[in-house]
Scaffold this motif. Structure first.
Motif, PDB file in Angstrom:
ATOM      1  N   GLY A   9       0.723  -1.279   0.166  1.00  0.00           N
ATOM      2  CA  GLY A   9       0.083   0.021   0.076  1.00  0.00           C
ATOM      3  C   GLY A   9       0.906   1.186   0.006  1.00  0.00           C
ATOM      4  O   GLY A   9       2.065   1.239   0.057  1.00  0.00           O
ATOM      5  N   GLN A  10       0.316   2.420  -0.005  1.00  0.00           N
ATOM      6  CA  GLN A  10       0.901   3.805   0.115  1.00  0.00           C
ATOM      7  C   GLN A  10       2.056   3.759   1.145  1.00  0.00           C
ATOM      8  O   GLN A  10       3.334   4.180   0.895  1.00  0.00           O
ATOM      9  N   LEU A  11       1.506   3.493   2.332  1.00  0.00           N
ATOM     10  CA  LEU A  11       2.302   3.718   3.400  1.00  0.00           C
ATOM     11  C   LEU A  11       3.591   2.742   3.537  1.00  0.00           C
ATOM     12  O   LEU A  11       4.628   2.766   3.735  1.00  0.00           O
ATOM     13  N   GLY A  12       3.093   1.604   3.444  1.00  0.00           N
ATOM     14  CA  GLY A  12       4.013   0.373   3.015  1.00  0.00           C
ATOM     15  C   GLY A  12       5.178   0.469   2.208  1.00  0.00           C
ATOM     16  O   GLY A  12       6.482   0.193   2.384  1.00  0.00           O
ATOM     17  N   GLN A  13       4.568   1.113   0.982  1.00  0.00           N
ATOM     18  CA  GLN A  13       5.752   1.141  -0.101  1.00  0.00           C
ATOM     19  C   GLN A  13       6.757   2.336   0.405  1.00  0.00           C
ATOM     20  O   GLN A  13       8.021   2.266   0.338  1.00  0.00           O
ATOM     21  N   ASP A  14       6.374   3.308   1.004  1.00  0.00           N
ATOM     22  CA  ASP A  14       7.060   4.502   1.654  1.00  0.00           C
ATOM     23  C   ASP A  14       8.122   3.949   2.848  1.00  0.00           C
ATOM     24  O   ASP A  14       9.307   4.517   2.809  1.00  0.00           O
ATOM     25  N   PHE A  15       7.113   2.902   3.500  1.00  0.00           N
ATOM     26  CA  PHE A  15       8.341   2.341   4.691  1.00  0.00           C
ATOM     27  C   PHE A  15       9.440   1.669   3.989  1.00  0.00           C
ATOM     28  O   PHE A  15      10.511   1.725   4.398  1.00  0.00           O
ATOM     29  N   GLN A  16       9.350   0.982   3.124  1.00  0.00           N
ATOM     30  CA  GLN A  16      10.245   0.179   2.151  1.00  0.00           C
ATOM     31  C   GLN A  16      11.394   1.111   1.782  1.00  0.00           C
ATOM     32  O   GLN A  16      12.650   0.806   1.861  1.00  0.00           O
ATOM     33  N   LYS A  17      10.877   2.269   1.091  1.00  0.00           N
ATOM     34  CA  LYS A  17      11.933   3.120   0.544  1.00  0.00           C
ATOM     35  C   LYS A  17      12.384   3.747   1.637  1.00  0.00           C
ATOM     36  O   LYS A  17      13.915   3.740   1.610  1.00  0.00           O
ATOM     37  N   LEU A  18      11.990   3.846   2.929  1.00  0.00           N
ATOM     38  CA  LEU A  18      12.809   4.797   4.028  1.00  0.00           C
ATOM     39  C   LEU A  18      13.768   3.814   4.486  1.00  0.00           C
ATOM     40  O   LEU A  18      14.846   4.302   4.604  1.00  0.00           O
ATOM     41  N   PHE A  19      13.411   2.520   4.557  1.00  0.00           N
ATOM     42  CA  PHE A  19      14.183   1.688   5.450  1.00  0.00           C
ATOM     43  C   PHE A  19      15.376   1.101   4.625  1.00  0.00           C
ATOM     44  O   PHE A  19      16.512   1.149   4.955  1.00  0.00           O
ATOM     45  N   THR A  20      15.162   1.198   3.238  1.00  0.00           N
ATOM     46  CA  THR A  20      16.156   0.873   2.488  1.00  0.00           C
ATOM     47  C   THR A  20      17.142   1.833   2.508  1.00  0.00           C
ATOM     48  O   THR A  20      18.488   1.756   2.493  1.00  0.00           O
ATOM     49  N   GLY A  21      16.734   3.246   2.493  1.00  0.00           N
ATOM     50  CA  GLY A  21      17.745   4.505   2.396  1.00  0.00           C
ATOM     51  C   GLY A  21      18.449   4.525   3.878  1.00  0.00           C
ATOM     52  O   GLY A  21      19.733   4.796   4.074  1.00  0.00           O
ATOM     53  N   LEU A  22      17.844   4.231   4.968  1.00  0.00           N
ATOM     54  CA  LEU A  22      18.320   4.071   6.178  1.00  0.00           C
ATOM     55  C   LEU A  22      19.166   2.894   6.611  1.00  0.00           C
ATOM     56  O   LEU A  22      20.022   2.873   7.447  1.00  0.00           O
ATOM     57  N   GLY A  23      18.990   1.808   5.871  1.00  0.00           N
ATOM     58  CA  GLY A  23      19.874   0.712   6.126  1.00  0.00           C
ATOM     59  C   GLY A  23      19.203  -0.341   7.202  1.00  0.00           C
ATOM     60  O   GLY A  23      19.779  -0.919   7.920  1.00  0.00           O
ATOM     61  N   VAL A  24      17.839   0.028   7.281  1.00  0.00           N
ATOM     62  CA  VAL A  24      16.942  -0.674   8.340  1.00  0.00           C
ATOM     63  C   VAL A  24      16.662  -2.017   7.747  1.00  0.00           C
ATOM     64  O   VAL A  24      15.829  -2.117   6.715  1.00  0.00           O
ATOM     65  N   LYS A  25      16.924  -3.082   8.257  1.00  0.00           N
ATOM     66  CA  LYS A  25      16.579  -4.490   7.765  1.00  0.00           C
ATOM     67  C   LYS A  25      15.044  -4.506   8.090  1.00  0.00           C
ATOM     68  O   LYS A  25      14.407  -4.302   9.108  1.00  0.00           O
ATOM     69  N   PHE A  26      14.472  -5.110   6.936  1.00  0.00           N
ATOM     70  CA  PHE A  26      12.862  -5.375   6.967  1.00  0.00           C
ATOM     71  C   PHE A  26      12.573  -6.517   6.147  1.00  0.00           C
ATOM     72  O   PHE A  26      13.095  -6.888   5.463  1.00  0.00           O
ATOM     73  N   VAL A  27      11.387  -7.053   6.669  1.00  0.00           N
ATOM     74  CA  VAL A  27      10.892  -8.147   5.479  1.00  0.00           C
ATOM     75  C   VAL A  27       9.227  -7.569   5.301  1.00  0.00           C
ATOM     76  O   VAL A  27       8.576  -7.422   6.021  1.00  0.00           O
ATOM     77  N   ALA A  28       9.069  -7.400   3.747  1.00  0.00           N
ATOM     78  CA  ALA A  28       7.784  -6.895   3.522  1.00  0.00           C
ATOM     79  C   ALA A  28       6.678  -7.905   3.117  1.00  0.00           C
ATOM     80  O   ALA A  28       7.187  -8.609   2.037  1.00  0.00           O
ATOM     81  N   THR A  29       5.717  -7.712   3.787  1.00  0.00           N
ATOM     82  CA  THR A  29       4.553  -8.793   3.305  1.00  0.00           C
ATOM     83  C   THR A  29       3.271  -8.098   2.997  1.00  0.00           C
ATOM     84  O   THR A  29       3.135  -7.067   3.475  1.00  0.00           O
ATOM     85  N   ASP A  30       2.475  -8.884   2.115  1.00  0.00           N
ATOM     86  CA  ASP A  30       1.057  -8.566   1.822  1.00  0.00           C
ATOM     87  C   ASP A  30       0.263  -9.623   2.102  1.00  0.00           C
ATOM     88  O   ASP A  30       0.891 -10.530   2.439  1.00  0.00           O
ATOM     89  N   TYR A  31      -0.943  -9.345   1.899  1.00  0.00           N
ATOM     90  CA  TYR A  31      -1.978 -10.669   2.105  1.00  0.00           C
ATOM     91  C   TYR A  31      -1.374 -11.896   1.418  1.00  0.00           C
ATOM     92  O   TYR A  31      -1.630 -13.110   1.933  1.00  0.00           O
ATOM     93  N   LEU A  32      -0.752 -12.044   0.314  1.00  0.00           N
ATOM     94  CA  LEU A  32      -0.590 -13.195  -0.388  1.00  0.00           C
ATOM     95  C   LEU A  32       0.724 -13.806   0.148  1.00  0.00           C
ATOM     96  O   LEU A  32       0.987 -15.061   0.367  1.00  0.00           O
ATOM     97  N   GLU A  33       1.556 -13.177   1.113  1.00  0.00           N
ATOM     98  CA  GLU A  33       2.842 -13.673   1.855  1.00  0.00           C
ATOM     99  C   GLU A  33       2.326 -13.767   3.297  1.00  0.00           C
ATOM    100  O   GLU A  33       3.003 -15.007   3.863  1.00  0.00           O
ATOM    101  N   LEU A  34       1.399 -13.163   3.947  1.00  0.00           N
ATOM    102  CA  LEU A  34       1.135 -13.214   5.235  1.00  0.00           C
ATOM    103  C   LEU A  34      -0.342 -13.121   5.502  1.00  0.00           C
ATOM    104  O   LEU A  34      -0.777 -12.044   5.115  1.00  0.00           O
ATOM    105  N   ASP A  35      -1.166 -13.953   6.077  1.00  0.00           N
ATOM    106  CA  ASP A  35      -2.512 -13.752   6.345  1.00  0.00           C
ATOM    107  C   ASP A  35      -2.523 -13.371   7.920  1.00  0.00           C
ATOM    108  O   ASP A  35      -2.426 -14.102   8.897  1.00  0.00           O
ATOM    109  N   ILE A  36      -2.730 -11.993   8.217  1.00  0.00           N
ATOM    110  CA  ILE A  36      -2.590 -11.314   9.459  1.00  0.00           C
ATOM    111  C   ILE A  36      -3.967 -11.498  10.161  1.00  0.00           C
ATOM    112  O   ILE A  36      -4.161 -10.934  11.163  1.00  0.00           O
ATOM    113  N   THR A  37      -4.870 -12.282   9.560  1.00  0.00           N
ATOM    114  CA  THR A  37      -6.159 -12.639  10.313  1.00  0.00           C
ATOM    115  C   THR A  37      -6.022 -13.955  10.728  1.00  0.00           C
ATOM    116  O   THR A  37      -7.105 -14.438  11.574  1.00  0.00           O
ATOM    117  N   SER A  38      -4.797 -14.658  10.672  1.00  0.00           N
ATOM    118  CA  SER A  38      -4.780 -15.891  11.242  1.00  0.00           C
ATOM    119  C   SER A  38      -3.510 -16.065  12.259  1.00  0.00           C
ATOM    120  O   SER A  38      -2.193 -15.761  11.966  1.00  0.00           O
TER     121      SER A  38
END
Length: 279
Positions: A9-38
């Protein structure tokens, strides 16, 4: 490592850009990678990684459709955030969830602060209000950040709609009786992270400075792109929308600004930077 949910999403994409620029390690998921209702799916996912933060950018955001899909709205906006907070508490991770100015009924007449009582007037608003309360009641190492009228490069948003309308229409009518503040998703990510790094947990408001109406926002966008059509004023009642809208829900971000010792830019500045990126 930061776990990002709703990362496409909008915010998620910008967090990915921000973290990449800052060197913060992250794993990015959406509903296809992780069911947050389970609960079992989330537990299994985090068990394979060392997760220090869970930042939930996922939500059900279709305000009008929520009136006919309340179960889905509450599943994603109330139940999933509480589930994620529960898992964060189990692994000792910091948890971050996003809420909305819609939790207020708009009758105050001045900017809303964090201590104001919520009074949702739609299914969407109620689902978000219950979600933020559930998170804050469950886990003390949580941030709940309310924001408003988010726009960015990811997904569709009001700014993009206005630009698309302007390509095919010489006359546009935009409502002037809804007031809040447009919020650039990059600023939302950047200033959220500054807040998260303070470790001062709790409920915060974060929107770009100054209030505006939808009409003000549209006019600024159209003026910026040199549109030569006629912009007229409409009223919310003209559109007979399924969900009720509050008239005035500007958020006061001064608590957050004091904690991070930074001033959040104006919505005009946000639109300027968005247009530079988008056009």
């Amino acid at each position: 490592m930061v776990l990002l949910t709703g990362a496409n999403g909008q915010l998620g994409q910008d967090f990915q850009k921000l973290f990449t620029g800052l060197g913060v390690k992250f794993v990015a998921t959406d509903y296809l990678e992780l069911d947050i209702t389970s609960l079992s799916a989330v537990r299994e996912f985090v068990s394979k990684r060392v997760i220090s933060h869970i930042i939930n950018c996922a939500a059900y955001n279709d305000v009008d459709k929520a009136e006919s899909e309340p179960d889905k709205a509450f599943l994603l906006n109330r139940d999933a955030p509480v589930l994620l907070a529960k898992v964060a508490s189990e692994i000792g991770a910091i948890y971050v969830n996003y809420s909305t100015d819609f939790v207020f009924d708009g009758t105050k007449g001045s900017p809303y602060v964090e201590t104001d009582t919520v009074s949702p007037i739609s299914v969407y608003a109620d689902s978000k209000a219950q979600g933020e309360k559930g998170v804050l009641d469950l886990y003390s190492r949580s941030f709940v950040i309310r924001t408003s009228w988010v726009f960015g490069m990811g997904n569709n948003n009001f700014n993009k709609q206005v630009i698309n309308w302007s390509k095919n229409k010489d006359i546009l009518n935009i409502v002037d009786d809804q007031k809040s503040s447009a919020t650039y998703s990059w600023d939302l990510a950047e200033y959220s992270w500054a807040l998260i790094c303070t470790g001062k947990y709790g409920l915060y408001h974060l929107s770009n400075g100054d209030e505006c109406s939808k009409y003000d926002q549209a006019k600024y966008v159209l003026d910026s792109i040199g549109w030569n059509g006629t912009l007229g004023i409409a009223k919310t009642a003209d559109f007979n929308l399924p969900a009720k809208r509050s008239e005035y829900t500007k958020l006061d971000s001064s608590k957050l600004e004091a904690v991070i010792s930074k001033k959040i830019p104006s919505w005009q500045s946000g639109i300027d930077r968005f247009l530079k990126e988008y056009l």
